[in-house]
Write a protein that holds these residues in place. Structure first.
Motif, short mmCIF file in Angstrom:
data_model
loop_
_atom_site.label_atom_id
_atom_site.label_comp_id
_atom_site.label_asym_id
_atom_site.label_seq_id
_atom_site.Cartn_x
_atom_site.Cartn_y
_atom_site.Cartn_z
N GLY A 167 26.54 -32.56 7.96
CA GLY A 167 25.26 -33.12 7.57
C GLY A 167 24.84 -34.26 8.48
N SER A 168 23.62 -34.74 8.28
CA SER A 168 23.03 -35.75 9.14
C SER A 168 22.19 -36.70 8.30
N PRO A 169 22.06 -37.98 8.74
CA PRO A 169 21.18 -38.90 8.01
C PRO A 169 19.73 -38.44 7.99
N SER A 170 19.37 -37.44 8.80
CA SER A 170 18.01 -36.92 8.79
C SER A 170 17.69 -36.17 7.51
N TYR A 171 18.71 -35.75 6.76
CA TYR A 171 18.46 -35.02 5.52
C TYR A 171 19.59 -35.19 4.51
N CYS A 172 20.48 -36.15 4.71
CA CYS A 172 21.60 -36.39 3.79
C CYS A 172 21.81 -37.88 3.57
N PHE A 173 22.35 -38.23 2.42
CA PHE A 173 22.88 -39.57 2.23
C PHE A 173 24.25 -39.46 1.57
N ALA A 174 25.09 -40.44 1.82
CA ALA A 174 26.44 -40.45 1.26
C ALA A 174 26.41 -41.09 -0.12
N THR A 175 27.06 -40.46 -1.08
CA THR A 175 27.04 -40.97 -2.45
C THR A 175 27.64 -42.39 -2.52
N ARG A 176 28.60 -42.68 -1.68
CA ARG A 176 29.25 -44.00 -1.73
C ARG A 176 28.33 -45.12 -1.28
N ASN A 177 27.22 -44.78 -0.60
CA ASN A 177 26.32 -45.81 -0.08
C ASN A 177 25.09 -46.04 -0.94
N VAL A 178 25.01 -45.39 -2.10
CA VAL A 178 23.84 -45.55 -2.97
C VAL A 178 23.84 -46.94 -3.59
N ARG A 179 22.70 -47.64 -3.50
CA ARG A 179 22.56 -48.97 -4.06
C ARG A 179 21.75 -48.97 -5.35
N ALA A 180 20.70 -48.16 -5.41
CA ALA A 180 19.82 -48.14 -6.58
C ALA A 180 19.01 -46.85 -6.56
N TRP A 181 18.34 -46.56 -7.68
CA TRP A 181 17.49 -45.38 -7.75
C TRP A 181 16.39 -45.62 -8.76
N SER A 182 15.31 -44.86 -8.64
CA SER A 182 14.22 -44.88 -9.61
C SER A 182 13.60 -43.50 -9.66
N SER A 183 13.07 -43.13 -10.84
CA SER A 183 12.43 -41.82 -11.01
C SER A 183 10.92 -41.97 -10.99
N ASP A 184 10.24 -40.91 -10.57
CA ASP A 184 8.78 -40.88 -10.56
C ASP A 184 8.35 -39.42 -10.64
N PRO A 185 7.05 -39.13 -10.67
CA PRO A 185 6.61 -37.73 -10.81
C PRO A 185 7.09 -36.80 -9.70
#
Length: 259
Positions: free
Chosen positions: A147-165
Motif C-alpha cells: 500500500g501507499s500513503p496515496s490511498y492508505c493510512f496505518a491504523t497505529r497512526n490514527v489520532r482522531a476521527w469524525s463522521s459526516d454524511p
C-alpha cells in the motif's frame, strides 16, 4: 509561436521527481486543465493506455496515450516532454519510457478519490507481476500487499476521527503517512453506529495494519447496552453491542473541511 521544451525526468519508486529547467517564479498554465510538469510528485499506472500523476500543487491528473504504453512503473528512465513544461494533451507531448516514445492524447484533472483508485490498482498489478526471486534472507520476504500513503493510512497512526454524511474523516500523524494529515473514508452504506459508538477500531482485511479500501477493511464499533445498567444499586461493568461497517474507499483529504 515558438515553444521552449522542458524535459522532466520522473522517478516512479517513491514519487520523487527531478526536474530540468524548473522555474522558481509562479507559472501560469496555457489552459485551465493543463498540468505543470515541473515538480511532479507521483506517477502511477493501472492500464496500458493511461497513467495518473500528482503535480507539485497536490492536484492529481490522468494522462491518456494515443496507443498502449505499458511498463511505466518498471521503467529505468522515464521522461515527460512538454512545451514550456505544461502537459495539456497537445500532439507535441510525449512520455518517453526507457527510450520508447508514447504520444499523449489527453490530460485531465481528476479527484483525489479517482487517483487513489488508480494508485491502489497500480500497486496490486505491480505486486502481482514482480519477477520471481530467490529469497536468501528472511528480512527480504514481502508478506503482503504494502500500500501507499496515496490511498492508505496505518491504523497505529490514527489520532482522531469524525463522521459526516460522506462517511468519515480520519486524522493521522502526517510525518508517518506521506505528509497527509486527513483521510476521507467512504463506507459501503450509512454507518449509523458511528454517531453513538463509545469505542471504534479499524480492521485491516489483509491484516497488515493498513486501511486502503481493500476487501475486508472494516470499521469495528461498540455501543453501550444501557438496559443492562437500570435498577442496579452498584453499576456493573458496561456491556457492549458490537457492529461493523465495510470500507469502500480511502484517500487523502486536503483539510479537515474537505469532502
Amino acid at each position: 509561436m515558438t515553444h521552449q521544451y522542458v524535459f522532466v525526468v520522473l522517478a516512479t519508486g517513491l514519487g520523487l521527481v527531478l526536474a530540468a529547467g524548473a522555474c522558481a517564479q509562479e507559472r501560469t498554465p496555457p489552459a485551465p486543465h493543463c498540468m505543470d510538469a515541473v515538480g511532479v510528485q507521483e506517477v502511477e499506472q493501472a492500464s496500458a493506455r493511461t497513467i495518473a500523476l500528482r503535480a507539485a500543487s497536490g492536484q492529481a491528473y490522468r494522462i491518456d496515450f494515443s496507443e498502449d504504453c505499458p511498463g511505466v512503473r518498471d521503467a529505468t528512465t522515464l521522461k515527460l516532454e512538454a512545451p514550456d513544461g505544461w502537459a495539456c494533451g497537445r500532439p507535441s507531448e510525449r512520455v518517453v519510457v526507457d527510450g520508447r516514445s508514447c504520444a499523449v492524447s489527453a490530460v485531465t484533472p481528476v479527484q483525489d478519490r479517482d487517483y487513489a483508485s488508480v494508485a491502489r490498482d497500480s500497486d496490486r498489478l505491480h505486486t502481482a507481476t514482480l519477477p520471481a526471486v530467490t529469497i536468501r534472507e528472511r528480512k527480504d520476504i514481502r508478506r503482503s500487499f504494502g500500500g501507499s500513503p496515496s490511498y492508505c493510512f496505518a491504523t497505529r497512526n490514527v489520532r482522531a476521527w469524525s463522521s459526516d454524511p460522506q462517511g468519515m474523516l480520519v486524522e493521522t500523524n502526517p510525518h508517518r503517512n506521506g505528509g497527509h494529515r486527513y483521510y476521507r473514508v467512504e463506507l459501503g452504506s450509512h454507518c449509523r453506529q458511528l454517531d453513538r459508538a463509545p469505542q471504534l477500531s479499524f480492521h485491516s482485511g489483509l491484516q497488515n495494519g493498513l486501511i486502503c479500501g481493500n476487501p475486508g477493511d472494516r470499521i469495528m464499533t461498540a455501543e453501550f447496552e444501557t438496559d443492562d445498567l437500570r435498577g442496579e444499586s452498584i453499576a456493573p461493568l458496561p456491556q457492549y453491542t458490537r457492529g461493523s461497517c465495510a470500507i469502500q474507499a480511502v484517500y487523502p483529504a486536503s483539510s479537515k473541511a474537505s469532502n
